[in-house]
Enzyme design. Structure first.
Site, PDB file in Angstrom:
ATOM      1  N   TRP A  92     -10.389  -0.672  15.826  1.00  0.00           N
ATOM      2  CA  TRP A  92      -9.641   0.172  16.754  1.00  0.00           C
ATOM      3  C   TRP A  92      -9.669   1.612  16.213  1.00  0.00           C
ATOM      4  O   TRP A  92      -9.837   1.813  15.007  1.00  0.00           O
ATOM      5  CB  TRP A  92      -8.208  -0.327  16.931  1.00  0.00           C
ATOM      6  N   GLU A 135       1.819   7.102   4.891  1.00  0.00           N
ATOM      7  CA  GLU A 135       0.405   6.866   5.222  1.00  0.00           C
ATOM      8  C   GLU A 135      -0.433   8.131   5.012  1.00  0.00           C
ATOM      9  O   GLU A 135      -1.572   8.059   4.557  1.00  0.00           O
ATOM     10  CB  GLU A 135       0.258   6.407   6.680  1.00  0.00           C
ATOM     11  N   GLU A 173      -7.514   2.884   6.335  1.00  0.00           N
ATOM     12  CA  GLU A 173      -6.140   3.385   6.195  1.00  0.00           C
ATOM     13  C   GLU A 173      -5.956   4.747   6.859  1.00  0.00           C
ATOM     14  O   GLU A 173      -4.894   5.060   7.389  1.00  0.00           O
ATOM     15  CB  GLU A 173      -5.769   3.500   4.713  1.00  0.00           C
ATOM     16  N   HIS A 176      -4.295   5.041  10.125  1.00  0.00           N
ATOM     17  CA  HIS A 176      -2.853   4.778  10.280  1.00  0.00           C
ATOM     18  C   HIS A 176      -2.057   6.076  10.378  1.00  0.00           C
ATOM     19  O   HIS A 176      -1.238   6.253  11.288  1.00  0.00           O
ATOM     20  CB  HIS A 176      -2.323   3.930   9.109  1.00  0.00           C
ATOM     21  N   GLU A 226       0.564  -3.567   0.047  1.00  0.00           N
ATOM     22  CA  GLU A 226       0.019  -3.913   1.369  1.00  0.00           C
ATOM     23  C   GLU A 226       1.006  -4.820   2.112  1.00  0.00           C
ATOM     24  O   GLU A 226       1.217  -4.670   3.303  1.00  0.00           O
ATOM     25  CB  GLU A 226      -1.337  -4.602   1.251  1.00  0.00           C
ATOM     26  N   THR A 229       3.932  -2.690   3.339  1.00  0.00           N
ATOM     27  CA  THR A 229       3.638  -1.906   4.556  1.00  0.00           C
ATOM     28  C   THR A 229       3.470  -2.834   5.767  1.00  0.00           C
ATOM     29  O   THR A 229       3.851  -2.480   6.876  1.00  0.00           O
ATOM     30  CB  THR A 229       2.390  -1.014   4.395  1.00  0.00           C
ATOM     31  N   ASP A 258      -3.640  -4.539  10.236  1.00  0.00           N
ATOM     32  CA  ASP A 258      -4.574  -4.022   9.206  1.00  0.00           C
ATOM     33  C   ASP A 258      -4.016  -4.277   7.809  1.00  0.00           C
ATOM     34  O   ASP A 258      -4.729  -4.698   6.903  1.00  0.00           O
ATOM     35  CB  ASP A 258      -4.728  -2.490   9.328  1.00  0.00           C
ATOM     36  N   GLU A 259      -2.732  -3.980   7.653  1.00  0.00           N
ATOM     37  CA  GLU A 259      -2.108  -4.120   6.329  1.00  0.00           C
ATOM     38  C   GLU A 259      -2.181  -5.579   5.866  1.00  0.00           C
ATOM     39  O   GLU A 259      -2.406  -5.866   4.700  1.00  0.00           O
ATOM     40  CB  GLU A 259      -0.639  -3.663   6.344  1.00  0.00           C
ATOM     41  N   HIS A 262      -5.560  -6.272   4.554  1.00  0.00           N
ATOM     42  CA  HIS A 262      -5.705  -5.677   3.214  1.00  0.00           C
ATOM     43  C   HIS A 262      -4.964  -6.516   2.174  1.00  0.00           C
ATOM     44  O   HIS A 262      -5.448  -6.705   1.061  1.00  0.00           O
ATOM     45  CB  HIS A 262      -5.153  -4.240   3.202  1.00  0.00           C
TER      46      HIS A 262
END
Ligand SMILES: [Fe+2]
Ligand SMILES: [Fe+2]
Length: 393
Positions: A92, A135, A173, A176, A226, A229, A258-259, A262
């Site tokens: 994305w 971020e 990252e 974000h 991670e 977040t 996403d976090e 990770h």
């Protein structure tokens, strides 16, 4: 008349847990406002010193022969860690969630975004801004990863899987902060200039998470972060949904996922280290927890509030976006994820670390319950990020 100078905040390393107890009884010392006439003029000429780390900074604590371990598992990392990166074409992008400035409907879309944002309380914006600023200090985190012996990106374009991971992780990252920044800009609810200053101060301050150039400590730290977040963006998504802003909920939820990916990668690296070197890994984990996991943005400053991070954390705690309970939960999760309880054949030191880690989460919870029972309702204070409107702590 006494001139108010910029007092600089000296962060105590003890201020690592987002605990209300520490928030209410500040453990920082602060330079006091200078009041005598001639000194004021003298000091105004001095360049302002942004918040900085004051603990003793330890470097290269990992025995150099252990660097070999990381070299020897490069093939494993290639196959098992790089798979957790998403190809750019499948990722994305912030633009997917924002009004399209090239379309005729742009103004209408911005208007709708602003209408939805009107329904959201100020306190939520304080937390969202704090998360966005965290971020946006991404250069600090890439730097941190590149301090780690044996896995750093030696050239800036190194082909080792560790370096490939770090660059691509950074690139993921980077979206974000971009997305949250653009959303907040369009919302019209926040003082962008104050926010931008905070970001500039924070990147300038850097951070030392006390990982001592050790990838053991470094990857334990990133596993923790991670997950932290993931939890906090997940909670801002949940709140946005409650306020009826489904688009903002989608933004925060997408970042949270996403976090999570990770977290999966970093916890897998540490799992591998537990397999190869259980003693070294369990003592590193205990060491990191004894030092406490410092929040990445703990040196946050906006040029006005000497306790900005403390205040932001208090609001996040009160809203349930990120709490001391989450800290204990993450620790407990990692202890379970790495099966610390089941480790066998440890040295005396290793067994001590194991015992410490297995009893730590309940201990933190007990302390926190006691602190909560003592805590009084905090005052409302102005946040420059929202034009000095007051928000309760
Ligand atoms: Fe992030
Ligand atoms: Fe992340």
């Amino acid at each position: 008349m006494a001139l108010k100078l910029n007092a600089f905040t000296i962060q105590s390393p003890r201020f690592a847990l987002p605990q209300m107890a520490s928030l209410r009884s500040p453990k920082f010392s602060m330079a006091s406002t200078l009041r005598s006439g001639s000194k004021e003029v003298e000091n105004l000429k001095k360049p302002f010193t942004p918040p900085r780390e004051v603990h003793v900074q330890v470097t290269h604590s990992m025995p150099p022969q252990k660097i070999e371990i990381f070299k020897s598992i490069e093939g494993w990392a290639e196959e098992n860690i790089l798979v957790h990166l998403k190809p750019v074409e499948k990722c994305w992008q912030p633009q997917d969630f924002l009004p399209d400035p090239a379309s005729d409907g742009f103004e209408e879309q911005v208007k709708e975004l602003r209408e939805r944002a009107k329904e959201i309380p100020d306190e939520y914006f304080v937390v969202l801004v704090g998360d966005m600023i965290t971020e946006e200090a991404l250069p600090t985190y890439q730097t941190m990863l590149n301090t780690l012996d044996g896995v750093r990106d030696e050239t800036g374009a190194s082909p080792t899987p560790w370096a490939v991971w770090t660059r691509a992780w950074t690139a993921e990252e980077n979206r974000h902060g971009d997305l949250l920044n653009k959303y907040l800009y369009l919302s019209g609810r926040v003082d962008m200039r104050q926010i931008e200053k905070t970001i500039q101060y924070l990147i300038g301050s850097g951070m030392d998470p006390r990982t001592e150039n050790s990838p053991y400590l470094g990857f334990i730290y990133t596993s923790f972060q991670e997950r932290a977040t993931f939890i906090s963006h997940g909670n801002t998504a949940r709140h946005a949904k409650e306020y009826g802003d489904l688009k903002l909920a989608q933004i925060c939820g997408t970042i949270a996922s996403d976090e999570k990916r990770h977290e999966t990668a970093y916890t897998k690296i540490v799992e591998k280290l537990f397999e190869i070197d259980p003693d070294g890994t369990v003592t590193s984990f205990a060491d990191m927890m004894k030092k406490k996991i410092a929040m990445p943005a703990h040196l946050m400053y906006d040029g006005r509030d000497d306790k900005l991070f403390e205040h932001f954390s208090a609001v996040a705690q009160r809203l349930g976006v990120y709490t001391a309970k989450d800290y204990a939960d993450i620790l407990e999760f990692l202890v379970g994820r790495w099966k610390v309880q089941d480790l066998t054949g440890l040295s005396g030191e290793g067994r001590k670390a194991q015992e410490y880690l297995c009893g730590l989460a309940p201990r933190i919870r007990r302390l926190e319950d006691r602190a909560q029972a003592r805590a009084k309702q905090g005052p409302a204070i102005p946040f420059s990020w929202i034009f000095d409107r007051n928000v309760g702590l």
